[in-house]
Enzyme design. Sequence first.
Site, PDB file in Angstrom:
ATOM      1  N   ASP A 122      56.100  95.420 106.760  1.00 29.25           N
ATOM      2  CA  ASP A 122      57.444  95.164 107.297  1.00 29.25           C
ATOM      3  C   ASP A 122      57.436  94.326 108.576  1.00 29.25           C
ATOM      4  O   ASP A 122      58.474  93.791 108.964  1.00 29.25           O
ATOM      5  CB  ASP A 122      58.163  96.477 107.593  1.00 29.25           C
ATOM      6  CG  ASP A 122      58.350  97.327 106.352  1.00 29.25           C
ATOM      7  OD1 ASP A 122      58.083  96.821 105.251  1.00 29.25           O
ATOM      8  OD2 ASP A 122      58.761  98.489 106.491  1.00 29.25           O
ATOM      9  N   GLY A 165      61.195  96.064 103.406  1.00 28.91           N
ATOM     10  CA  GLY A 165      61.385  95.863 104.838  1.00 28.91           C
ATOM     11  C   GLY A 165      62.089  97.048 105.472  1.00 28.91           C
ATOM     12  O   GLY A 165      62.465  96.997 106.632  1.00 28.91           O
ATOM     13  N   ARG A 259      72.730  87.883  88.825  1.00 32.44           N
ATOM     14  CA  ARG A 259      71.703  88.855  88.430  1.00 32.44           C
ATOM     15  C   ARG A 259      70.975  89.287  89.701  1.00 32.44           C
ATOM     16  O   ARG A 259      70.968  88.554  90.697  1.00 32.44           O
ATOM     17  CB  ARG A 259      70.678  88.215  87.474  1.00 32.44           C
ATOM     18  CG  ARG A 259      71.234  87.832  86.131  1.00 32.44           C
ATOM     19  CD  ARG A 259      71.480  89.067  85.271  1.00 32.44           C
ATOM     20  NE  ARG A 259      71.888  88.687  83.926  1.00 32.44           N
ATOM     21  CZ  ARG A 259      73.147  88.491  83.554  1.00 32.44           C
ATOM     22  NH1 ARG A 259      74.126  88.598  84.445  1.00 32.44           N
ATOM     23  NH2 ARG A 259      73.442  88.182  82.306  1.00 32.44           N
ATOM     24  N   GLN A 267      55.281  93.560  96.444  1.00 31.86           N
ATOM     25  CA  GLN A 267      55.045  92.971  97.770  1.00 31.86           C
ATOM     26  C   GLN A 267      53.895  93.636  98.504  1.00 31.86           C
ATOM     27  O   GLN A 267      53.373  93.114  99.473  1.00 31.86           O
ATOM     28  CB  GLN A 267      56.325  93.086  98.625  1.00 31.86           C
ATOM     29  CG  GLN A 267      57.458  92.247  98.093  1.00 31.86           C
ATOM     30  CD  GLN A 267      58.811  92.776  98.543  1.00 31.86           C
ATOM     31  OE1 GLN A 267      59.377  92.293  99.503  1.00 31.86           O
ATOM     32  NE2 GLN A 267      59.329  93.774  97.856  1.00 31.86           N
ATOM     33  N   ARG A 268      53.509  94.816  98.051  1.00 24.74           N
ATOM     34  CA  ARG A 268      52.396  95.517  98.705  1.00 24.74           C
ATOM     35  C   ARG A 268      51.092  95.397  97.935  1.00 24.74           C
ATOM     36  O   ARG A 268      50.057  95.824  98.425  1.00 24.74           O
ATOM     37  CB  ARG A 268      52.752  97.007  98.849  1.00 24.74           C
ATOM     38  CG  ARG A 268      53.778  97.221  99.897  1.00 24.74           C
ATOM     39  CD  ARG A 268      53.845  98.573 100.530  1.00 24.74           C
ATOM     40  NE  ARG A 268      53.371  99.728  99.840  1.00 24.74           N
ATOM     41  CZ  ARG A 268      53.971 100.927  99.916  1.00 24.74           C
ATOM     42  NH1 ARG A 268      55.067 101.059 100.642  1.00 24.74           N
ATOM     43  NH2 ARG A 268      53.466 101.974  99.319  1.00 24.74           N
TER      44      ARG A 268
END
Length: 339
Positions: A122, A165, A259, A267-268
């Site tokens: 983050d 985030g 959409r 993302q990790r």
Amino acid sequence: MKVGILTGGGDAPGLNGIIESATRALLNMGHEVVGICDGFEGIYEGKTMPLTLDAVRGSHAFAGTLLGTSNRSGTEGREKEFQAAYEKLGLEGLIVAGGDGTFRCLQAIEGLKLIGVPKTIDNDLSGTDVTFGYDTACSVVSEAIDSLRTTAVAHKRIVVVETMGRTSGWIALGGGMASMADAIMIPERPIDLSAFKTFLLEKHKSQRGIIVVASEGATLEQSVERELDKSGASVLVADYGIGEKLSKWIEEQIDWEARHIVLGHLQRSHPPTTTDRFLTSAMGIIAARLADQGQWGKAAAFIKGQVTPVPIEAVMGEPRNVEPNHRWVKLAQSLGIFI
Ligand code: F6P
């Protein structure tokens, strides 16, 4: 010395880089290195593994953590149990890659010799200019947007891309800027819905597809509140599900099909970028040096382009949110991005 390494909280690309570089550096200095498995659980349950060169070699190239991690067990009310279990491991000190919550739990343990490495995708920890894993998370977002733009344009649709985030917009801002998204929504800047509608109607006249990036903490409400999270930090209150809410709002407000996609844990889990690898190599080495020199109570932060030791309390302050008029916000505006 016998030094332990522990990874705590949610994983972030680069954790293995910290483990590998700190282990390599400590071994080179003649120390023994022990990995604590599964975060705090490994301490309570005495689950460890020897960290030899063979055990760590090459792991820096992969996301995840070869030690395992956990964001469930803490130390509150279990301080004595933690202390007794930790003493049994016979460690001189502990290098911990974790977030503010992990460090806060460990600060509660009397006499613990600790070196911290601030960690979160983050990028919102205080006391450091950047956290490892952030660059990788941004690159996942920008690669996803580059791909999604093709289908948005093909179908003349709006695609809302929801990023991680928690309550901070760094990933949406960095990933959105890197891929020149059309609009970026972050929790630190309440969305001006009427200006956004005008922006979309104008775009509708000439542009086939639109990409909107929304941080998971962004909200359609006009004000953002703060609350205390489970580690005691004051955080912005997230309005989860923003991707879906925003795409519904768009379809209701204007005649343009929308959409949404939630990028979530992708993302990790991407292999760390070279920027993150370089950062974790340097941070792991500095952490090892601090342990070797007995400089306990420090963290390896990144300040003004350099990995720098800071008191561990420095990385445990209030989350470092995006300043509403941060220079990146102004850069985005100069590119014509709605933010
Ligand atoms: O704090 C890191 C983070 O990846 C956030 O961006 C996200 O909201 C959260 O962790 C997800 O946590 P979990 O893996 O527990 O769902």
